[in-house]
Scaffold this motif. Sequence first.
Motif, PDB file in Angstrom:
ATOM      1  N   ASP A 106       0.807  -1.220   0.000  1.00  0.00           N
ATOM      2  CA  ASP A 106       0.000   0.000   0.000  1.00  0.00           C
ATOM      3  C   ASP A 106       0.842   1.273   0.000  1.00  0.00           C
ATOM      4  O   ASP A 106       0.563   2.212  -0.759  1.00  0.00           O
ATOM      5  CB  ASP A 106      -0.944   0.012   1.206  1.00  0.00           C
ATOM      6  CG  ASP A 106      -2.184  -0.834   0.984  1.00  0.00           C
ATOM      7  OD1 ASP A 106      -2.323  -1.384  -0.132  1.00  0.00           O
ATOM      8  OD2 ASP A 106      -3.015  -0.930   1.907  1.00  0.00           O
ATOM      9  N   GLU A 107       1.851   1.333   0.821  1.00  0.00           N
ATOM     10  CA  GLU A 107       2.648   2.559   0.917  1.00  0.00           C
ATOM     11  C   GLU A 107       3.335   2.868  -0.409  1.00  0.00           C
ATOM     12  O   GLU A 107       3.322   4.021  -0.879  1.00  0.00           O
ATOM     13  CB  GLU A 107       3.692   2.433   2.030  1.00  0.00           C
ATOM     14  CG  GLU A 107       4.504   3.709   2.234  1.00  0.00           C
ATOM     15  CD  GLU A 107       5.479   3.611   3.396  1.00  0.00           C
ATOM     16  OE1 GLU A 107       6.270   4.560   3.578  1.00  0.00           O
ATOM     17  OE2 GLU A 107       5.464   2.586   4.113  1.00  0.00           O
ATOM     18  N   THR A 108       3.885   1.827  -1.026  1.00  0.00           N
ATOM     19  CA  THR A 108       4.570   2.020  -2.309  1.00  0.00           C
ATOM     20  C   THR A 108       3.596   2.466  -3.385  1.00  0.00           C
ATOM     21  O   THR A 108       3.847   3.437  -4.113  1.00  0.00           O
ATOM     22  CB  THR A 108       5.255   0.712  -2.754  1.00  0.00           C
ATOM     23  OG1 THR A 108       6.224   0.343  -1.780  1.00  0.00           O
ATOM     24  CG2 THR A 108       5.928   0.889  -4.104  1.00  0.00           C
ATOM     25  N   PHE A 109       2.473   1.770  -3.489  1.00  0.00           N
ATOM     26  CA  PHE A 109       1.499   2.111  -4.527  1.00  0.00           C
ATOM     27  C   PHE A 109       0.892   3.496  -4.294  1.00  0.00           C
ATOM     28  O   PHE A 109       0.614   4.227  -5.241  1.00  0.00           O
ATOM     29  CB  PHE A 109       0.401   1.048  -4.589  1.00  0.00           C
ATOM     30  CG  PHE A 109       0.830  -0.224  -5.266  1.00  0.00           C
ATOM     31  CD1 PHE A 109       1.790  -0.215  -6.260  1.00  0.00           C
ATOM     32  CD2 PHE A 109       0.268  -1.442  -4.908  1.00  0.00           C
ATOM     33  CE1 PHE A 109       2.186  -1.385  -6.898  1.00  0.00           C
ATOM     34  CE2 PHE A 109       0.651  -2.613  -5.538  1.00  0.00           C
ATOM     35  CZ  PHE A 109       1.616  -2.588  -6.534  1.00  0.00           C
ATOM     36  N   HIS A 110       0.679   3.858  -3.040  1.00  0.00           N
ATOM     37  CA  HIS A 110       0.135   5.175  -2.740  1.00  0.00           C
ATOM     38  C   HIS A 110       1.122   6.258  -3.184  1.00  0.00           C
ATOM     39  O   HIS A 110       0.728   7.270  -3.774  1.00  0.00           O
ATOM     40  CB  HIS A 110      -0.163   5.303  -1.252  1.00  0.00           C
ATOM     41  CG  HIS A 110      -0.843   6.589  -0.880  1.00  0.00           C
ATOM     42  ND1 HIS A 110      -0.143   7.740  -0.584  1.00  0.00           N
ATOM     43  CD2 HIS A 110      -2.167   6.912  -0.779  1.00  0.00           C
ATOM     44  CE1 HIS A 110      -0.993   8.716  -0.308  1.00  0.00           C
ATOM     45  NE2 HIS A 110      -2.225   8.237  -0.417  1.00  0.00           N
TER      46      HIS A 110
END
Length: 321
Positions: A106-110
């Motif tokens: 999630d953090e990377t994609f966000h």
Amino acid sequence: MRGTAVTEHADKVQAALKSSEAARSALVASWQRSSHHHLDPTHRSPPKRLTESELVFARQRIEPLIAVAQASLDRLYLAVGGVGCCVLLADRDGVPVERRGALADDETFHDWGLWTGTVWSEESEGTNGIGTCLVEQRPLTIHRGQHFLTRNTALSCTTTPIFDHEGKLAAALDVSSCRADLTEGFVNLIALAVGDAARRIEADNFRLAFPDARIMLAPVAERSAGALLAIDADDLVIGATRSARLALGLTSESFAKPMPAADLLGGSVVAERELREAERAVLQRALARADGNVALAARMLGISRATLHRKMNRLDLHRAN
């Protein structure tokens, strides 16, 4: 991204724009459109994001489609989520309104903007899977260095358009990844999965739009599962998916006047026979349930008694008693 890589990508884009490749290459044509939007390949600012209230409004505009897509999004994510991909359903403006992804990613994609509320239109982000798919209205993959903006060249995006029950562009279904080791073969498999999911969403949405109609496959050469017709109780064609419209030469004007199914399907003897047999079976069941009472059977079918008599005569169908 290192300054050298940024410069190399920008130089590659600029060289292509100065050449005559746009006339032969769909990718360079998209780069050219991106340039006309006054975008710079070296632009580093993060993608534009909607406010929370703007995202709520965007979701509300296509809420029925979002609802009907849930199962297909889940199945697609099960197929691709384990290899570092996320699934995005974007509206016709290029804004993801629904998403599937692993919590660990999630953090990377966000950070990359692979998130609901991010604006992925070609006008905003240049050549990219969602935005370019919506402009060209065709399935495509924008892989890494094919993106216009250098900051997006770590992404691989495979996208297919979704059309509504009237054949109009409604959304785009996308699978994106930041992985550097995606092979061409695996990207092709992703494309097949995205295409199948998009057609399921279109079919489910079409059935939702015509809940009381008989839904049947259009008699087209490819026998595409997405080429569907909606036929009412009077055997009039009242709807067709985009695939069926393209295959049968139907336009919005075609539905402005009554369109008998038999006339439309006349070119296919098999299809016409199937339609006749299906209609005969429906009438027989209604008459059986009504114990041969035509008036009662007509009410059960939601048609007039005169219409039922006309259908019975045409199908040489007689009352049981």
